[in-house]
Each structure stands twice: as C-alpha cells, then as structure tokens.
Write an enzyme that holds these catalytic residues in place. Sequence first.
Site, PDB file in Angstrom:
ATOM      1  N   HIS A 215     -29.724  40.943 -19.435  1.00 36.52           N
ATOM      2  CA  HIS A 215     -29.319  42.341 -18.929  1.00 36.52           C
ATOM      3  C   HIS A 215     -29.291  42.384 -17.575  1.00 36.52           C
ATOM      4  O   HIS A 215     -28.400  42.850 -17.071  1.00 36.52           O
ATOM      5  CB  HIS A 215     -30.525  43.591 -19.503  1.00 36.52           C
ATOM      6  CG  HIS A 215     -30.057  43.806 -21.001  1.00 36.52           C
ATOM      7  ND1 HIS A 215     -31.091  44.541 -21.631  1.00 36.52           N
ATOM      8  CD2 HIS A 215     -29.308  43.929 -21.621  1.00 36.52           C
ATOM      9  CE1 HIS A 215     -30.635  44.659 -22.817  1.00 36.52           C
ATOM     10  NE2 HIS A 215     -29.293  44.196 -22.910  1.00 36.52           N
TER      11      HIS A 215
ATOM     12  N   ARG B  40     -17.328  67.586 -18.438  1.00 32.58           N
ATOM     13  CA  ARG B  40     -18.222  67.704 -19.559  1.00 32.58           C
ATOM     14  C   ARG B  40     -19.441  68.314 -19.279  1.00 32.58           C
ATOM     15  O   ARG B  40     -20.717  67.590 -18.997  1.00 32.58           O
ATOM     16  CB  ARG B  40     -18.232  66.432 -20.554  1.00 32.58           C
ATOM     17  CG  ARG B  40     -17.092  65.842 -21.119  1.00 32.58           C
ATOM     18  CD  ARG B  40     -17.449  64.607 -21.835  1.00 32.58           C
ATOM     19  NE  ARG B  40     -16.434  64.276 -22.980  1.00 32.58           N
ATOM     20  CZ  ARG B  40     -15.854  63.315 -22.797  1.00 32.58           C
ATOM     21  NH1 ARG B  40     -15.462  62.540 -21.680  1.00 32.58           N
ATOM     22  NH2 ARG B  40     -14.895  63.141 -23.832  1.00 32.58           N
TER      23      ARG B  40
ATOM     24  N   ARG C  41     -15.478  72.443 -18.592  1.00 32.63           N
ATOM     25  CA  ARG C  41     -15.611  72.648 -19.818  1.00 32.63           C
ATOM     26  C   ARG C  41     -16.839  73.373 -20.334  1.00 32.63           C
ATOM     27  O   ARG C  41     -17.877  72.691 -19.737  1.00 32.63           O
ATOM     28  CB  ARG C  41     -15.363  71.433 -20.929  1.00 32.63           C
ATOM     29  CG  ARG C  41     -15.611  71.979 -22.414  1.00 32.63           C
ATOM     30  CD  ARG C  41     -15.239  70.643 -23.411  1.00 32.63           C
ATOM     31  NE  ARG C  41     -16.099  69.852 -23.329  1.00 32.63           N
ATOM     32  CZ  ARG C  41     -15.970  68.403 -24.048  1.00 32.63           C
ATOM     33  NH1 ARG C  41     -14.929  68.201 -24.605  1.00 32.63           N
ATOM     34  NH2 ARG C  41     -17.058  67.565 -23.909  1.00 32.63           N
TER      35      ARG C  41
ATOM     36  N   GLU D 111      -8.486  70.757 -30.331  1.00 36.31           N
ATOM     37  CA  GLU D 111      -8.672  69.546 -30.886  1.00 36.31           C
ATOM     38  C   GLU D 111      -9.044  69.848 -32.506  1.00 36.31           C
ATOM     39  O   GLU D 111      -9.797  69.025 -33.025  1.00 36.31           O
ATOM     40  CB  GLU D 111     -10.161  69.133 -30.129  1.00 36.31           C
ATOM     41  CG  GLU D 111     -11.267  70.248 -29.807  1.00 36.31           C
ATOM     42  CD  GLU D 111     -12.320  69.602 -28.805  1.00 36.31           C
ATOM     43  OE1 GLU D 111     -12.370  68.552 -28.665  1.00 36.31           O
ATOM     44  OE2 GLU D 111     -13.179  70.342 -28.684  1.00 36.31           O
TER      45      GLU D 111
ATOM     46  N   ASN E 291     -10.192  62.863 -29.390  1.00 33.07           N
ATOM     47  CA  ASN E 291     -11.357  62.123 -30.226  1.00 33.07           C
ATOM     48  C   ASN E 291     -11.504  63.123 -31.283  1.00 33.07           C
ATOM     49  O   ASN E 291     -11.679  62.807 -32.531  1.00 33.07           O
ATOM     50  CB  ASN E 291     -12.698  62.110 -29.364  1.00 33.07           C
ATOM     51  CG  ASN E 291     -12.192  61.523 -27.829  1.00 33.07           C
ATOM     52  OD1 ASN E 291     -11.243  60.572 -27.776  1.00 33.07           O
ATOM     53  ND2 ASN E 291     -13.045  61.535 -26.932  1.00 33.07           N
ATOM     54  N   ASP E 292     -11.722  64.461 -31.266  1.00 26.94           N
ATOM     55  CA  ASP E 292     -11.967  65.404 -32.319  1.00 26.94           C
ATOM     56  C   ASP E 292     -10.782  65.632 -32.925  1.00 26.94           C
ATOM     57  O   ASP E 292     -10.826  66.099 -34.292  1.00 26.94           O
ATOM     58  CB  ASP E 292     -12.754  66.744 -31.838  1.00 26.94           C
ATOM     59  CG  ASP E 292     -14.194  66.333 -31.429  1.00 26.94           C
ATOM     60  OD1 ASP E 292     -14.694  65.864 -32.239  1.00 26.94           O
ATOM     61  OD2 ASP E 292     -14.791  66.964 -30.389  1.00 26.94           O
TER      62      ASP E 292
ATOM     63  N   ARG F 200     -16.008  60.884 -36.747  1.00 32.50           N
ATOM     64  CA  ARG F 200     -15.857  59.824 -35.471  1.00 32.50           C
ATOM     65  C   ARG F 200     -16.949  58.912 -35.048  1.00 32.50           C
ATOM     66  O   ARG F 200     -16.811  58.049 -34.535  1.00 32.50           O
ATOM     67  CB  ARG F 200     -15.577  60.863 -34.270  1.00 32.50           C
ATOM     68  CG  ARG F 200     -16.465  61.629 -33.458  1.00 32.50           C
ATOM     69  CD  ARG F 200     -15.961  62.570 -32.566  1.00 32.50           C
ATOM     70  NE  ARG F 200     -16.257  61.963 -31.241  1.00 32.50           N
ATOM     71  CZ  ARG F 200     -16.084  62.807 -30.085  1.00 32.50           C
ATOM     72  NH1 ARG F 200     -15.491  63.937 -30.287  1.00 32.50           N
ATOM     73  NH2 ARG F 200     -16.621  62.440 -28.904  1.00 32.50           N
TER      74      ARG F 200
ATOM     75  N   CYS G 212      -7.073  64.644 -22.852  1.00 26.68           N
ATOM     76  CA  CYS G 212      -8.218  64.406 -22.226  1.00 26.68           C
ATOM     77  C   CYS G 212      -9.054  63.646 -23.155  1.00 26.68           C
ATOM     78  O   CYS G 212     -10.430  63.106 -22.872  1.00 26.68           O
ATOM     79  CB  CYS G 212      -8.844  65.545 -21.814  1.00 26.68           C
ATOM     80  SG  CYS G 212      -9.810  66.862 -22.892  1.00 26.68           S
TER      81      CYS G 212
HETATM   82  C1  PEP Z   1     -12.231  65.373 -27.261  1.00 30.57           C
HETATM   83  O1  PEP Z   1     -12.563  65.638 -28.490  1.00 30.57           O
HETATM   84  O2  PEP Z   1     -11.159  64.290 -27.487  1.00 30.57           O
HETATM   85  C2  PEP Z   1     -13.002  65.398 -26.236  1.00 30.57           C
HETATM   86  C3  PEP Z   1     -12.269  65.234 -25.075  1.00 30.57           C
HETATM   87  O3  PEP Z   1     -14.014  65.994 -26.249  1.00 30.57           O
HETATM   88  P1  PEP Z   1     -15.318  65.284 -26.671  1.00 30.57           P
HETATM   89  O4  PEP Z   1     -15.133  63.614 -26.661  1.00 30.57           O
HETATM   90  O5  PEP Z   1     -16.502  65.422 -25.425  1.00 30.57           O
HETATM   91  O6  PEP Z   1     -15.825  65.830 -27.947  1.00 30.57           O
HETATM   92 MG    MG Z   2     -14.211  66.993 -28.389  1.00 26.41          MG
END
Ligand code: PEP
Ligand code: MG
Length: 693
Positions: A185, A291, A327, A425, A448-449, A459, A496
């Site tokens: 590490h 965030r 956010r 999302e 992502n969501d 996820r 994003c």
């Molecule tokens: C997403 O969902 O793409 C996002 C940017 O928000 P988070 O990853 O913080 O849920």
């Molecule tokens: Mg999200």
Amino acid sequence: MKEFAIRAAQPGFAAGEVFVADAAAEMPASARPEGKRTPEQELARYEQAADVLDRELASAAAGADRGSAEIYKTERLLLKDETYAESVRGLIREGGMDAAAAVETAGQRLARQLGDSENDYIRQRKDDVLGVTGRLLDILGGKTDAGPGKPAILVAEELSPARLSAMDPAMILGILTEQGAPTSHVAILAGNLGIPYAYGSHDAAEAARRSGRLILDGEKVITDPGEEQYREALDRMARERERKRREQRAQKEAAAQSAGTTRTAVFANIAGPRDIPALIASGAQGVGLFRSEFLFLDRDAAPTEEEQFEAYSGVARAMAGKETVIRTLDAGSDKKIAWLPQPAEKNPALGCRGLRLCFRERELFRTQLRALLRAAALGNVKIMLPMVASAWEVESVRALMAECAAELAAEGKAHAVPPLGIMVETPAAAMIADELAEKADFFSIGTNDLTQYTLALDREAQGLDDFYDPCHEAVFRLIERTAAAGHRKNISTSVCGELAADPRAIGRLISCGVDRLSVSLPKIGETRLRVKEAEEQQAPAKEQAPAKEIKEAAAAAEPDTPPRELEEPPRSVSIAAPADGKLIPMEEIPDPVFSSGTMGTCIGIMPENGTIHAPCDGVVSGIAPTGHAMTFTASDGKEILVHVGIDTVQLGGRGFRIFVREGSAVARDDVVMEADLDVIRGAGLSPIVIVAC
Ligand code: PEP
Ligand code: MG
C-alpha cells in the site's frame, strides 16, 4: 560516503535530511500511564485516539486520488471493525490493561490470526492491522504530528498508510524502508504522490539514521555524502522537480487548449471543498455536480446550516463566477447515512432515497435549501434535485425554496433564489422530459442510475457486470429524448454519470445533443481532448443543424476563457508579499532546502511584524499541523508556499495563530495568520518568511 544497493518500488531521485519515522520499538514511554487511571479513563483515551486516527485517515482520503483513497478507506474500516475495537475494550475493562497495552495486545493478536490465514487477501490485512496499531500507539503517546515539518526523506523499518496519512505529503521528498514490497500500500501511495520510494536494506536504513543526510537514486542509496556531493544532489533534485512540474503543466495546458474552444463544455464532479485545489488546477469550466451528501457522511449528526453555507459558498467563491451546480442531499440505497434512520426496505434502490428522503426529512431539507440560497447570494450557484420522477416534485421544491427565501428575508440574511435543475436518472423523467423542461431550469442526466433503472439491474449487483451496460441503446435513446426536449424548451442538458468520461460514449453523447459533460477531476483533461476529436469528426453534420439557443449554456459560457485569450503567451504570476519587510534573495536564505531551489523559486522577507497575508486570490490548500507554513492554490492553479521562520516546526505550533482552514477561499492580502516574532526569536530561530512557488 557509503553506497548501498537497494530495491526501488518507485524509482526516482531525492536528496535531503533524514526524518526517522520508525514506530516506537516498544510502547512509547508517553503512552504508558503516569499514574493509575480508571478503566473508564483508559476507555475514553482509546476512543479519543481512534477518533483522531479516523479523522487523519478521512482527511488523507479526501485529498487523495481514487486509488489512494481506497487504501485509506480500508484502514478506516479496520479501525471501526467491532471485533477489533471490542477486543481492545475487553482488555481494558476485564483485563485491567491501560489503553496502549490493550491496543498493542489486541493488534498483535489480530495480526497473528490474519497472518495464519490461508487466504491471500486476509493475510495481507495483517499489515493494515499493524499499521493502525502503530499509529494508535503514536497518538496515545502524544505523537500527533507524525511527519517532518520541513522537506525530508523518511527512513523507517516499515511504514503504514495509517502513519503516512498523518503526514503532509508536500514535506516528503523520498522514502526508504527496511521492509517493503513493490505492490505494498505504501508503494502505491508513494507512486500516486510521485514520491521516490526504495526498500529492502536494513544496513542502508541504519546508515541513513546515523548519517542524517541521504541521497536516493533509483536502486542506489548514498549515506554520509560529502558536502559538495550533497549540494550537487540538492541541485539535481531541484532541476528534476522543476522539469516534472513543467511536464505536468505542459500536459495540463495541452488539455486546456481545447477548453472553451469546444461546443460541449467539460465540467467537474466534486465531493466538497476539499476538492477545491484540484478543481482549480484542473481548469474545469464549472462544477456540474457537487455531491452534497459527502458533507453528511462520516459524522454523527447533520451538518448545520452554517457549516453547509461555508462549504457551498467556499466552492462557489473559488469558482469565481463560473457555474457551480450543487445537488441536494442524495442519500439512501447505495449512499447510507449512519445517523439518519431509514425504513427497512426490501428494495432500497426503489425506496426512500434521493429527493423522496428529503421530502420525508423536511427540516433537514429546509436547512440545506436555506444554506444553498444564502450561498447563491455569493456566487454562481445552481441547485439540482436527484431522483426526480414527476413534475409535482419540482413544483414542491420551488414552493419550499420560496418559503425559505421569505424566512431569510425576514431574518435580514443575504440570499438569492438560484436556478433549479433536475437529474434525469429515472426512465420516467426521461419519458416526460417535455413536461419537466417546463418546470426545471436545466437537466443533468445521471447515467449511473439511469442505467440501473432502465435495465432493471442494481448498480451494485455482484457478478452481473456484463448486464450493466451504460452504452445500452435504450439508455442512449432516453438521453437523446431528454436533450431534444431540453432544446425545444431552451434549457441545457448535461451528462454527469460515469458515462460522460467513457471514451466509447463521448461521440455518441454529443450526437445525442448533450451540451455538457461533467466528469471526475482526474478525467477532465482526457475528456476535453476526446470531445474536441469527436466534435471535429461530427463538424459537418453539426453545422447543418440549427444553431442551439441555450439560455443556460450561454450564461455558463460567459465566464470561460475566450479562445482568443488562450492564444496569448502564458503570463507571469504576480504574488503579493505575505509580510511587510525587507526582501532577501533566494541564495541568501539560511536554509539549503529553500536556497538550493528544492522547493521551487523562493524569496525571503525579514518581517517587520507578525501579520501574514494571503499571497494571491485562491484557496488555502494545506496548513502544516504546527501552523508555521501554508500552501495556497492560486486561481490559475499555481501552488504557492508561505513558510514562516527557519526550523520553526520545532515550536510545535507555539506562536502561530491561524485564521483560515484548509479549503478556505481567500483574496490576495487577506490576513491568514499572526506569528509571534518574539516567540520565534526567543527560541533562537530566524523569523524570515519564505514564499516559494
Ligand atoms: C448518476 O446516477 O449517474 C449520478 C451522477 O449520481 P450518483 O452516481 O451520485 O448516484
Ligand atoms: Mg444518481
């Protein structure tokens, strides 16, 4: 002069004084109880020490790149592991041990158990246990500032991330340990920090401890260097560090060439004020996703309105007029907040998370909105709501914002009602984007969501990576639909989620009509270059398309550097003197670390009084634990060190009053510190103030 062959985990060149960073061979005398303490007192000492270490690790992780942050996170998890903590508590309560003996015994026991495991991963955790134990013993022994106060080479039998986390990386020129491994590490952390690291020779380390001066040169270590050899080595190190700085700057500038010249802007995703120095250095055109939940994690209660106001306005001020999209709290599901009670849910990702949780925790939400409205009075702040599925949700928040604004007005507090945007999302939001575009001021697609909900795939699901495909056609169609709805209503659309920095997706996102990509800080340079390439390839098609009239994008584009200015030659940096007094040329500064150029270009000032000012507009990016030195990141990304006195680290903080915190935004000439020159002189030290950049 003695020379030793050594193994280089991170090859490089360094020369400097030795800082012995060994763990105490036995429990430090100061960790042993002076008089008999009660078990309750010993328990409290242990909990306090664990708390200090937890904060050290959290702070090191917050300022680190992703890989290093993971390492610090592992040590934090271990520190909080109930089996380990309970074993220490048991030894104090039932075994009658003092805190230090209990920490040492529990650590050794656990390390033995882990070391006996057949599983490689578990066996490797032994080093983490020993590292955490060693640092806890340091803290119990009162050794809270574990690192060198001026640039030096660390020499130790072995080092742990826990011990490293307490040190200021800017003060570490190199590392030499007796034990080590190329993939340990510490080797990874050193690599991420760009610090040369060699290991594997007890004799070399012993000689270095005796010599006090050391030259690390790849697979060679030189101790007891002659005066001339040492001076040449310091010169070489200064040259190499300067070359490295130039290379990094050139890379950054290459990426910056495309900033502002592309139609698709590249913004940054950040987690809080800790990211400000890296954010400024990245040259991001704005913050596309702050965030805010990171301000709520790792604590026992919600941050107050004041704490939040400071964090939001700090980032907005540091962005100096560039857009800062914050956010609102996005907690629940994969982002659990320990102190916030949440219902037991069968499917937390489909439950009370994001905006839904804020509606349930109304007071918490109001506090955040008030802080955001106040910050909006000081900078280009925009508010963004996570997990929106219906138009009424946006209307409800607008009503709540109006209530907060009325309250703040009645209290006479400065505030502004900023633009309100939404994250797209959920597939629902993408499908009704036309309707939502009437209610929201901008869109930002959280891929992502959006991928998770579109593909009906958690996820965080293990072993299903092949199915979690953010480049799925269904996801792109929802993105296209959202951007088209945004354009029809003249509002901008960003992406994003991680997809925004995915080289496979950037071209497609641009052709879907996305106006902006917001990506993590380390990905900004590369994303810019890919955006430029993609736009060049798509240029003919784009030119035929009707000009986009995006009110948000136009507003956001204003503060960016116009391309014309990019063509100008780089300007020299102007630095304000941090103290009043007579100037001393670099070569006359009575400390070779500064006079040789190891710390960059320096100038000294013999101060007339102890008031120290910020040398530039920017951010306080580091404060030495002993308060005698600070670094600033100027608005153009330049790092400036202000070091008060020669060898004043010895004062252990005596004589220094600091008026700012790490991450504080400062204006040139703001008073940041008061140094007591009598205390410095009284200790027989020189009060020369050194500025280095
Ligand atoms: C997403 O969902 O793409 C996002 C940017 O928000 P988070 O990853 O913080 O849920
Ligand atoms: Mg999200």
